[in-house]
Design a protein around this motif. Structure first.
Motif, PDB file in Angstrom:
ATOM      1  N   GLN A   7       7.967  53.100 -46.026  1.00 29.08           N
ATOM      2  CA  GLN A   7       8.915  52.154 -46.614  1.00 29.08           C
ATOM      3  C   GLN A   7       8.725  50.742 -46.042  1.00 29.08           C
ATOM      4  OE1 GLN A   7      13.007  53.525 -46.532  1.00 29.08           O
ATOM      5  NE2 GLN A   7      12.355  55.654 -46.728  1.00 29.08           N
ATOM      6  N   GLU A   8       8.523  50.657 -44.730  1.00 34.05           N
ATOM      7  CA  GLU A   8       8.346  49.348 -44.114  1.00 34.05           C
ATOM      8  C   GLU A   8       7.045  48.694 -44.565  1.00 34.05           C
ATOM      9  OE1 GLU A   8      10.471  47.550 -41.764  1.00 34.05           O
ATOM     10  OE2 GLU A   8      11.770  48.927 -42.873  1.00 34.05           O
ATOM     11  N   ALA A  10       5.600  49.175 -47.434  1.00 32.93           N
ATOM     12  CA  ALA A  10       5.814  48.732 -48.816  1.00 32.93           C
ATOM     13  C   ALA A  10       6.603  47.428 -48.852  1.00 32.93           C
ATOM     14  CB  ALA A  10       6.546  49.827 -49.605  1.00 32.93           C
ATOM     15  N   ALA A  11       7.593  47.291 -47.953  1.00 33.23           N
ATOM     16  CA  ALA A  11       8.385  46.058 -47.925  1.00 33.23           C
ATOM     17  C   ALA A  11       7.533  44.865 -47.504  1.00 33.23           C
ATOM     18  CB  ALA A  11       9.579  46.234 -46.977  1.00 33.23           C
ATOM     19  N   GLU A  12       6.691  45.072 -46.487  1.00 38.06           N
ATOM     20  CA  GLU A  12       5.818  43.976 -46.047  1.00 38.06           C
ATOM     21  C   GLU A  12       4.758  43.662 -47.097  1.00 38.06           C
ATOM     22  OE1 GLU A  12       6.629  42.197 -43.740  1.00 38.06           O
ATOM     23  OE2 GLU A  12       7.813  43.388 -42.344  1.00 38.06           O
ATOM     24  N   GLN A  13       4.333  44.696 -47.847  1.00 32.95           N
ATOM     25  CA  GLN A  13       3.317  44.474 -48.879  1.00 32.95           C
ATOM     26  C   GLN A  13       3.838  43.514 -49.945  1.00 32.95           C
ATOM     27  OE1 GLN A  13      -0.045  45.982 -49.002  1.00 32.95           O
ATOM     28  NE2 GLN A  13      -0.077  44.135 -50.267  1.00 32.95           N
ATOM     29  N   LYS A  14       5.142  43.581 -50.243  1.00 33.71           N
ATOM     30  CA  LYS A  14       5.714  42.671 -51.236  1.00 33.71           C
ATOM     31  C   LYS A  14       5.595  41.218 -50.758  1.00 33.71           C
ATOM     32  CE  LYS A  14       9.079  45.976 -53.118  1.00 33.71           C
ATOM     33  NZ  LYS A  14      10.522  46.281 -53.305  1.00 33.71           N
ATOM     34  N   ILE A  15       5.832  40.999 -49.476  1.00 34.23           N
ATOM     35  CA  ILE A  15       5.707  39.641 -48.941  1.00 34.23           C
ATOM     36  C   ILE A  15       4.252  39.183 -48.997  1.00 34.23           C
ATOM     37  CG2 ILE A  15       6.007  38.202 -46.890  1.00 34.23           C
ATOM     38  CD1 ILE A  15       8.629  39.086 -48.173  1.00 34.23           C
ATOM     39  N   ARG A  77       5.405  38.963 -37.902  1.00 33.85           N
ATOM     40  CA  ARG A  77       6.769  38.728 -38.380  1.00 33.85           C
ATOM     41  C   ARG A  77       7.685  38.626 -37.169  1.00 33.85           C
ATOM     42  NH1 ARG A  77      10.340  42.234 -42.732  1.00 33.85           N
ATOM     43  NH2 ARG A  77      12.395  41.845 -41.802  1.00 33.85           N
ATOM     44  N   ASP A  79      11.853  38.612 -36.245  1.00 31.51           N
ATOM     45  CA  ASP A  79      13.251  38.778 -36.638  1.00 31.51           C
ATOM     46  C   ASP A  79      14.124  38.221 -35.519  1.00 31.51           C
ATOM     47  OD1 ASP A  79      13.281  40.568 -39.209  1.00 31.51           O
ATOM     48  OD2 ASP A  79      11.777  41.449 -37.889  1.00 31.51           O
ATOM     49  N   THR A  85      14.217  35.209 -40.487  1.00 32.02           N
ATOM     50  CA  THR A  85      12.986  35.990 -40.437  1.00 32.02           C
ATOM     51  C   THR A  85      11.826  35.081 -40.799  1.00 32.02           C
ATOM     52  OG1 THR A  85      14.100  38.047 -41.041  1.00 32.02           O
ATOM     53  CG2 THR A  85      11.720  37.945 -41.391  1.00 32.02           C
ATOM     54  N   HIS A  87       7.546  34.982 -41.287  1.00 38.62           N
ATOM     55  CA  HIS A  87       6.241  35.654 -41.315  1.00 38.62           C
ATOM     56  C   HIS A  87       5.192  34.672 -40.792  1.00 38.62           C
ATOM     57  CE1 HIS A  87       8.237  38.712 -43.766  1.00 38.62           C
ATOM     58  NE2 HIS A  87       7.188  39.490 -43.488  1.00 38.62           N
TER      59      HIS A  87
END
Length: 754
Positions: A7-8, A10-15, A77, A79, A85, A87
C-alpha cells in the motif's frame, strides 16, 4: 487486501508518476522554447539573433538538466510534526505553485541529511524511496520522533543499512540518499578558505567532495558555473570511476582531472618507482629546472664563424658557455624568461664577436646592425637560442651532466628514468607544468604579409591600411593614409601636381615626421581601396598590434582535491598555481599516505598549497568496509593513526597460505558471490603474471579510492617491499573490499599481519 508495504509503495508511486508527468511537460516546454527562439530571428535583426541565442541556450540547458542520467529522480520523503510533507529528489519540480519535489541541495531538504533522533529538526519520519527508473520498488524508513509517529507506517530497518547492502558497480554510485549528518555538515560548509575533510577508508570522503561540488553550484551558480570548479583525483582510473557521479546529480560544468592530466596535452598514468618519485617531487627540482633551461640545447651548433671587413671572427665551443651566461644575466636583470630572451642572446653574441675584431677603423653600431642582419648570424642565433618547450627541456635530463643541484647518485637516478622510458610519468607532469612558467611563452611567428593579389583585389569594402600609404586620387590629388584608417589622414591639395611624385613624398615625409616616425625610403604598395601607391620605409618599424586569438581561461574559483595526503611538494606547486584565486576542499587520510614525500601533517600540506585559513571536518565512521575486514587492515596502519570506526558488522575474511599463487587466485575468484564486483590486487611487478583470471587484476599502486565487493590480495610481502611506505600501501589494498577479502600468500606475512 494488500499488505502495508504494498500500500505504501502504491501511494508513493502516485507521487512519482505525477513528478514524471510534470517532467514530460517541462521537456515539451523547453523544446517549444527552443523552436520559438529560432523563429524570433526570422527578421535577421541583431536583437532577434541575440534573443534567439539566449532562448535556445536556456532551452538546451533545461533539457540537459531534465535528461541527466540518474538512478531515480525521486528518492526521499520527510514527514514533519506540523503535518507538512516534502518529497526529496535530484532536481526541484513544481506543479504550478505547488512543490512536487524539493532539490536535495535546497535548504528545505537539509533535514533529510541532518536530522537525528537526538536532534530531529521537526522530522517524524524520514523515508528513502528506492526506484528503478520511474518505478518504486521499495521503501525504507527511519522514525526520529517515535512518540509523534501516530498512524504513520514504518517500513524497513533503516535507510543506511539498506543502502550499504547494494553492490558496487563499475562506476561509483552517488550516496545522496544515505548521507548522514556529519557528511552533510562537510557538504554544506562555507565555500571560503580551505575545508579539510578527513576520514579513513569507506567514510564517504570522495562522495562528500563530489556532492559538495554540486551543492556549491546549486547555492551560487552565478559564481561557480562554466567550469569554475576543478576536481582533482589521484589517477585516471579513479576519475573514470567517479566520472558519472556529478552528471547523475544534474551537474556537468565541473572540470574533472587526474594529477596526470593537469598539463595540457599529456595524459600520464604511469608512476615512477619511489626512489625516482622522491627526486622528481622534491623541493630541489625548481632549482634543477631553472639551471637546466638556461643551458645550451643539445642540438645547438658548436661554432659561430663570421667574416667582416676582411676579418674572420670565430666563437668556438669553449667560448659559447660564457656568452650564454652573459645573455642569462641580461635576461634575469630585465625579468625576461628564456623564450623572450633571444634579443639578449643576439646582443651577447655581437659583443663577443666585436671583442675579437680589430675595431680601430670600424664603427661599433654599424657592425652590430650589419652582422646582426646576416643570414649566417640569424641562422646560428635561432639554433643556439631556439624557442623552447617544456617537453624538449625536460628530456635534456637524460644526460646526468646537465643535472645541477643534485648529488651524483641522484643525478644518475633521475637521468636513467628518462633514458629507459618513452612516455611521461605522473611525476613528470608537475615538472612540465613548472617549466611552462619558467620558460615563458615562445615568441609568436611573424605575421606573414598579405599577398599582393589580395591587396589589389577590389571588394565591396575597403581594408584599413596596416602602415602609412601615399596615393594619388585622380580628383582629390595626393592623399596620405595612416595605419588602421580607411580615410586619408592628410590631403596635399592643389599645391602638388598629380605627377610630382618626389614632391608628394617629401610632403608625406614631413607629415609622418610630425607623427614621430622618420622615413628613410619608399617602396611600392596599395592604398586601402586597392589602388597603387607608395609605402614609406621607416627608421623604426611600427609597433604591431596583433589581437591575441588564444582564449585566456577563467581562473578556478573552487578546487576540490581528493586523496590529498599523497601530494608531493612539486604536485602542490602545480595545484597551487591553479588554485591561486580559489577556495578549496581538501580530502584525504594520512593513514593512506604512500608517496615518499607525503606531508606528515595536514597544516604542512595546506601550507604547500599556498593557503592559510583552514577548517577541519572529520568523518570518523566507516560505512563501507565491514568490521572484521577493517580490524584486520588496521594492523597495517602507521603508528599514531587512529583506526576508523566501522558502522557495518561482519564481513568475510580469509587468509590462506598456498603453494601456487596463480591457481589459488583463480580458485578465490571462482568462489566469489554471483553478481559481485571482484578484483585481484597484487604488487605492480606481479600483475602481468596474473593475467587471464577473468576479472580485473589491479596493481597496488592504482587502487586508491576504488571499491569492490570481493577482493583477492596476492602476496602482501611483495606489496610491502615494493616501496618505502609499503605498509601504508598494504593498508590501502586491504581496505578496498566492502564485503569479502581473501589474502593469499606463499611467503611469510608481514609481522604486523601475523
Amino acid at each position: 487486501m494488500p499488505d502495508a508495504r504494498t500500500q505504501e509503495i502504491a501511494a508513493e508511486q502516485k507521487i512519482v508518476d505525477r513528478v514524471y508527468e510534470r517532467l514530460e511537460g517541462m521537456r515539451e516546454q523547453a523544446a517549444a522554447l527552443a523552436v520559438e527562439g529560432h523563429t524570433r530571428a526570422s527578421g535577421s535583426t541583431v536583437a532577434g539573433l541575440v534573443e534567439r541565442d539566449a532562448m535556445v541556450l536556456k532551452a538546451a540547458a533545461r533539457l540537459q538538466t531534465l535528461d541527466a542520467e540518474a538512478e531515480g529522480i525521486v528518492f526521499g520523503r520527510l514527514d514533519f510534526d506540523d503535518d507538512e510533507t516534502y518529497h526529496i529528489g535530484r532536481i526541484g519540480v513544481r506543479d504550478g505553485i505547488e512543490p512536487l519535489l524539493v532539490d536535495w541541495r535546497a535548504p528545505a531538504a537539509a533535514p533529510f541529511y541532518r536530522a537525528t533522533s537526538g536532534e530531529p529538526l521537526g522530522v517524524i519520519r524520514r523515508r528513502v524511496i528506492i526506484c528503478r527508473g520511474p518505478k518504486v520498488v521499495d521503501l525504507d524508513d527511519d522514525v526520529l520522533t517515535p512518540d509523534r509517529a501516530g498512524d504513520l507506517r514504518v517500513l524497513g530497518e533503516g535507510a543506511l543499512l539498506a543502502a550499504l547492502r547494494r553492490s558496487r558497480g563499475p562506476h561509483m554510485r552517488d550516496i545522496v540518499t544515505t548521507i548522514q549528518q556529519e557528511q552533510d555538515q562537510a557538504i554544506r560548509a562555507p565555500a571560503r578558505g580551505v575545508t579539510l575533510i578527513t576520514g579513513g577508508p569507506g567514510t564517504g570522503k570522495t562522495q562528500v567532495a563530489l556532492h559538495r561540488a554540486a551543492y556549491l553550484l546549486y547555492t551560487d551558480r552565478g559564481r561557480f558555473t562554466d567550469g569554475r570548479i576543478l576536481v582533482i583525483g589521484p589517477s585516471t582510473t579513479f576519475t573514470a570511476y567517479i566520472g558519472r557521479v556529478l552528471p547523475s546529480l544534474g551537474e556537468d560544468s565541473v572540470h574533472l582531472r587526474a594529477i596526470g592530466e593537469l598539463f595540457d596535452g599529456v595524459t600520464a598514468t604511469r608512476r615512477d618507482p619511489a626512489a625516482v618519485a622522491a627526486i622528481k617531487g622534491g623541493e630541489r627540482m625548481p632549482g634543477v629546472l631553472t639551471e637546466l633551461m638556461w643551458q645550451i640545447p643539445p642540438s645547438a651548433p658548436q661554432r659561430l664563424r663570421i667574416v667582416y671587413a676582411g676579418q674572420v671572427l670565430t666563437l668556438a665551443a669553449d667560448d659559447l658557455p660564457a656568452v650564454r651566461r652573459r645573455a642569462r644575466e641580461r635576461c634575469e636583470a630585465d625579468g625576461r624568461r628564456p623564450n623572450a630572451g633571444r634579443a639578449a642572446a643576439a646582443a651577447a653574441l655581437l659583443d663577443a664577436l666585436w671583442a675579437r675584431a680589430d675595431g680601430r677603423h670600424l664603427d661599433r653600431q654599424l657592425f652590430g646592425e650589419e652582422v646582426g642582419d646576416r643570414g649566417e648570424f640569424l641562422g646560428f642565433l635561432h639554433a643556439w637560442w631556439p624557442a623552447l618547450t617544456p617537453e624538449s627541456v625536460l628530456g635534456w635530463l637524460a644526460d646526468p651532466a646537465r643535472v645541477h643541484g643534485l648529488d651524483a647518485a641522484d643525478a644518475e637516478t633521475l637521468a636513467a628514468s628518462y633514458r629507459t622510458t618513452g612516455d611521461w610519468s605522473v611525476d613528470d607532469v608537475p615538472l612540465l607544468d613548472e617549466l611552462t612558467g619558467l620558460l615563458g611563452a615562445p615568441p609568436k611567428p611573424p605575421k606573414a604579409p598579405e599577398p599582393e593579389w589580395k591587396l589589389r583585389e577590389l571588394g565591396a569594402q575597403a581594408r584599413p591600411a596596416t602602415t602609412f600609404v601615399l596615393a594619388c586620387g585622380l580628383r582629390d590629388g595626393w592623399e596620405l593614409y595612416a595605419p588602421g584608417l580607411l580615410t586619408p589622414m592628410a590631403l596635399a591639395g592643389q599645391g602638388i601636381d598629380n605627377d610630382a611624385v618626389g614632391a608628394a613624398q617629401r610632403w608625406a615625409e614631413a607629415v609622418i615626421l610630425r607623427e614621430g616616425h622618420k622615413v628613410v625610403g619608399w617602396t611600392d604598395g596599395f592604398d586601402p581601396h586597392g589602388e597603387e601607391g607608395y609605402v614609406p620605409l621607416l627608421a623604426e618599424p611600427l609597433p604591431v598590434d596583433e589581437p591575441d586569438d588564444t582564449p585566456v581561461p577563467e581562473p578556478y574559483l573552487h578546487v576540490i582535491l581528493d586523496e590529498a595526503q599523497d601530494l608531493s611538494p612539486m604536485e602542490c606547486r602545480m595545484i597551487a598555481r591553479r588554485a591561486e584565486f580559489a577556495s578549496m576542499t581538501v580530502v584525504g587520510d594520512l593513514g593512506q599516505a604512500t608517496h615518499p614525500l607525503a606531508a606528515g601533517a595536514w597544516p604542512a600540506l595546506v601550507e604547500r598549497l599556498g593557503k592559510r585559513e583552514l577548517r577541519m571536518l572529520d568523518l570518523p565512521t566507516g560505512y563501507r568496509v565491514p568490521q572484521e575486514i577493517a580490524d584486520y587492515a588496521a594492523r597495517a596502519l602507521a603508528p599514531g593513526i587512529e583506526p576508523t570506526r566501522s558502522y557495518r558488522p561482519g564481513g568475510l575474511l580469509q587468509v590462506r597460505e598456498v603453494a601456487d599463487l596463480h591457481a589459488a587466485a583463480q580458485a578465490a575468484v571462482a568462489e566469489a558471490p554471483q553478481g559481485a564486483t571482484v578484483a585481484v590486487i597484487a604488487a605492480d611487478a606481479r600483475v602481468p603474471g596474473l593475467a587471464a583470471l577473468g576479472v580485473p587484476v589491479m596493481p597496488a599502486s592504482l587502487v586508491k579510492g576504488l571499491e569492490f565487493d570481493h577482493v583477492v590480495v596476492v602476496e602482501p610481502a611483495e606489496i610491502v617491499e615494493a616501496e618505502p611506505r609499503g605498509m601504508s600501501r598494504l593498508y590501502v589494498v586491504l581496505t578496498r573490499a566492502v564485503a569479502g577479502l581473501v589474502v593469499l600468500h606463499r611467503r611469510e606475512l608481514p609481522a604486523e599481519l601475523r
